[in-house]
Design an enzyme around this catalytic site. Structure first.
Site, PDB file in Angstrom:
ATOM      1  N   HIS A  29      34.560  46.311  43.399  1.00 16.68           N
ATOM      2  CA  HIS A  29      35.250  45.153  43.974  1.00 16.68           C
ATOM      3  C   HIS A  29      36.765  45.294  43.846  1.00 16.68           C
ATOM      4  CE1 HIS A  29      36.974  41.160  44.191  1.00 16.68           C
ATOM      5  NE2 HIS A  29      37.141  41.127  42.881  1.00 16.68           N
ATOM      6  N   VAL A  30      37.232  45.617  42.657  1.00 14.57           N
ATOM      7  CA  VAL A  30      38.677  45.752  42.429  1.00 14.57           C
ATOM      8  C   VAL A  30      39.234  46.885  43.289  1.00 14.57           C
ATOM      9  CG1 VAL A  30      40.449  46.330  40.723  1.00 14.57           C
ATOM     10  CG2 VAL A  30      38.599  44.752  40.116  1.00 14.57           C
TER      11      VAL A  30
END
Length: 183
Positions: A29-30
């Site tokens: 996600h990051v």
């Protein structure tokens, strides 16, 4: 979306599959939000009561090669196994993979008071506590990158027969009902 790559949690990992899936999901996600937002979708091909031990990424061959070469994976290499990027097989179905959120009674009451819709005495009678149903969906526990709070991301996968074009969230989940290939 013409290619995919499977990322599987190793069965000999010293940590639990669910915990490792949360870490994998968060790190992806990051990295995705910083490097290629809205371009990569994902699904959980082994999802049942839990998300399972496999995360499948969908995108173009170029995007997926960038993802599997990204620096997000270094701390996970001993816990995961990545397959090579492969073309999507012919004659597949499609799947919408969405985050499902349910607002708690407590949060709904606080918001109603904050917005001025109800006062403190009205809120208890107008928003009773027995409406706080639990979601019966698989979920991933992650720490929010922005608030650092631990949150549960409930996932719903629905098989479709026709593809729906669209983008993806920073988690790689469907935005506006967009689909990924399902096989």
């Amino acid at each position: 979306m013409d290619h995919y790559v499977d990322v599987t949690i190793r069965s000999d990992a010293d940590v639990g599959v669910n915990q490792m899936m949360g870490t994998l999901f968060y790190k992806l996600h990051v990295w995705l939000s910083e490097n290629m937002p809205n371009r990569v979708g994902l699904c959980f091909p082994k999802m049942a009561l839990t998300p399972g031990d496999c995360l499948r990424l969908h995108g173009t061959e170029t995007d997926l090669k960038a993802v599997i070469g990204g620096n997000w994976r270094y701390s996970l290499l001993m816990f995961i196994q990545m397959q090579p990027v492969r073309p999507i097989p012919a004659n597949v179905q499609f799947c919408t993979v969405q985050r499902v959120q349910r607002k708690s009674v407590h949060n709904r009451r606080l918001r109603s008071i904050r917005k001025g819709w109800l006062n403190e005495t009205e809120v208890v009678s107008r928003i009773p506590g027995d409406h706080d149903r639990r979601l019966d969906l698989p979920f991933i526990v992650v720490r929010s990158h922005s608030s650092q709070q631990v949150i549960k991301i409930f996932i719903r996968q629905q098989v479709r027969f026709e593809p729906v074009e669209g983008g993806f969230t920073s988690y790689g989940l469907s935005k506006d009902g967009s689909t990924v290939p399902w096989f």
